[in-house]
Design an enzyme around this catalytic site. Sequence first.
Site, PDB file in Angstrom:
ATOM      1  N   SER A   1       0.839  -1.192   0.000  1.00  0.00           N
ATOM      2  CA  SER A   1       0.000   0.000   0.000  1.00  0.00           C
ATOM      3  C   SER A   1       0.873   1.242   0.000  1.00  0.00           C
ATOM      4  O   SER A   1       1.589   1.524   0.959  1.00  0.00           O
ATOM      5  CB  SER A   1      -0.914   0.018   1.227  1.00  0.00           C
TER       6      SER A   1
ATOM      7  N   HIS B   1      -0.838  -1.067  -4.453  1.00  0.00           N
ATOM      8  CA  HIS B   1      -2.169  -0.769  -3.906  1.00  0.00           C
ATOM      9  C   HIS B   1      -2.238   0.736  -3.654  1.00  0.00           C
ATOM     10  O   HIS B   1      -1.387   1.315  -2.971  1.00  0.00           O
ATOM     11  CB  HIS B   1      -2.394  -1.555  -2.608  1.00  0.00           C
TER      12      HIS B   1
ATOM     13  N   ASP C   1      -4.581   3.827  -2.315  1.00  0.00           N
ATOM     14  CA  ASP C   1      -5.743   4.162  -1.485  1.00  0.00           C
ATOM     15  C   ASP C   1      -6.194   5.596  -1.721  1.00  0.00           C
ATOM     16  O   ASP C   1      -5.476   6.538  -1.385  1.00  0.00           O
ATOM     17  CB  ASP C   1      -5.381   4.006  -0.007  1.00  0.00           C
TER      18      ASP C   1
ATOM     19  N   MET D   1      -8.851   8.457  -0.676  1.00  0.00           N
ATOM     20  CA  MET D   1      -9.787   8.810   0.404  1.00  0.00           C
ATOM     21  C   MET D   1     -10.252  10.252   0.238  1.00  0.00           C
ATOM     22  O   MET D   1      -9.442  11.126  -0.061  1.00  0.00           O
ATOM     23  CB  MET D   1      -9.076   8.685   1.751  1.00  0.00           C
TER      24      MET D   1
ATOM     25  N   HIS E   1      -8.023   1.431  -4.836  1.00  0.00           N
ATOM     26  CA  HIS E   1      -9.072   1.204  -3.833  1.00  0.00           C
ATOM     27  C   HIS E   1      -9.729   2.547  -3.531  1.00  0.00           C
ATOM     28  O   HIS E   1      -9.131   3.406  -2.890  1.00  0.00           O
ATOM     29  CB  HIS E   1      -8.384   0.599  -2.592  1.00  0.00           C
TER      30      HIS E   1
ATOM     31  N   MET F   1     -12.026   4.879  -1.656  1.00  0.00           N
ATOM     32  CA  MET F   1     -12.795   5.110  -0.432  1.00  0.00           C
ATOM     33  C   MET F   1     -13.408   6.489  -0.549  1.00  0.00           C
ATOM     34  O   MET F   1     -13.064   7.430   0.175  1.00  0.00           O
ATOM     35  CB  MET F   1     -11.860   5.009   0.790  1.00  0.00           C
TER      36      MET F   1
ATOM     37  N   MET G   1     -12.284  -5.665   3.930  1.00  0.00           N
ATOM     38  CA  MET G   1     -11.541  -4.832   4.873  1.00  0.00           C
ATOM     39  C   MET G   1     -11.324  -5.630   6.163  1.00  0.00           C
ATOM     40  O   MET G   1     -12.257  -6.264   6.664  1.00  0.00           O
ATOM     41  CB  MET G   1     -12.312  -3.548   5.208  1.00  0.00           C
TER      42      MET G   1
ATOM     43  N   ASP H   1      -7.284  -6.321   3.277  1.00  0.00           N
ATOM     44  CA  ASP H   1      -6.650  -5.009   3.424  1.00  0.00           C
ATOM     45  C   ASP H   1      -6.773  -4.516   4.854  1.00  0.00           C
ATOM     46  O   ASP H   1      -7.877  -4.288   5.340  1.00  0.00           O
ATOM     47  CB  ASP H   1      -7.334  -4.029   2.450  1.00  0.00           C
TER      48      ASP H   1
END
Length: 219
Positions: free
Chosen positions: A9, A34, A36, A38, A67, A69, A138, A176
């Site tokens: 990540s 990965h 992330d 957000m 990913h 979010m 998750m 994750d």
Amino acid sequence: MSKCLIAPSMLAADFGNLQRDTEMVNQSEADWFHIDVMDGHFVPNISYGMPVIEAIKKHAKKPLDVHLMIEKPERYIEEFARVGADIITVHYESTVHLHRTLRQIKDAGCKAGIVLNITTPISVLEDILPECYMILLMSINPGFGGQKFEEVTYQRVSKLRKMIDDQGLDTRIEIDGGVTDQNIQKLVEAGADTFVAGSHIFKSENPIGTIQRLKALSN
Ligand code: DX5
Ligand code: ZN
């Protein structure tokens, strides 16, 4: 079961040395990056967006596993595909027309997956599973790296593994949050095959060695 994959990540990377950390992942036995994203609404934290992903993509020699979010991810799918996403996962909890959003991801040329928060029942996936390349479960509450792995994950993985096998599919199961060399084998036994790890890799003294160990323990 398919070969186990490791996805470091980049949330735990040193953003001041993003190229260096991207090269580290290139040189390691890791399989994917990965990424992330957000938005400060769906999760209480804000991470990074398109320009940073584009910068990673410039140097990355492995697929980007993005990913999301964010609320209403359908607003940005084409943008994430444009900056280099190879796989895009969206939270079940974040989009009303999930089926349409998955199609949108595939139409943009990416592989599509669904993410479930810890308390979202596995059973909601029953009818949508054939549309998914991967399910991300998750194992922490999303929003921050470095949190403690939630033990309930093992039984959730087993349930999902059974559902995938019953339907005769080869959907990947990604985990994750809080993944380490202490829990990865038990997760493989439960049926998972794809592992995100942030702090365990980037805060270790020898990230390349840590990735190698995760890869060896899971395969
Ligand atoms: C958190 C992110 C994770 C995070 C994992 O919401 O989805 O990918 O980076 O970090 P660790 O491995 O440190 O728990
Ligand atoms: Zn993630």
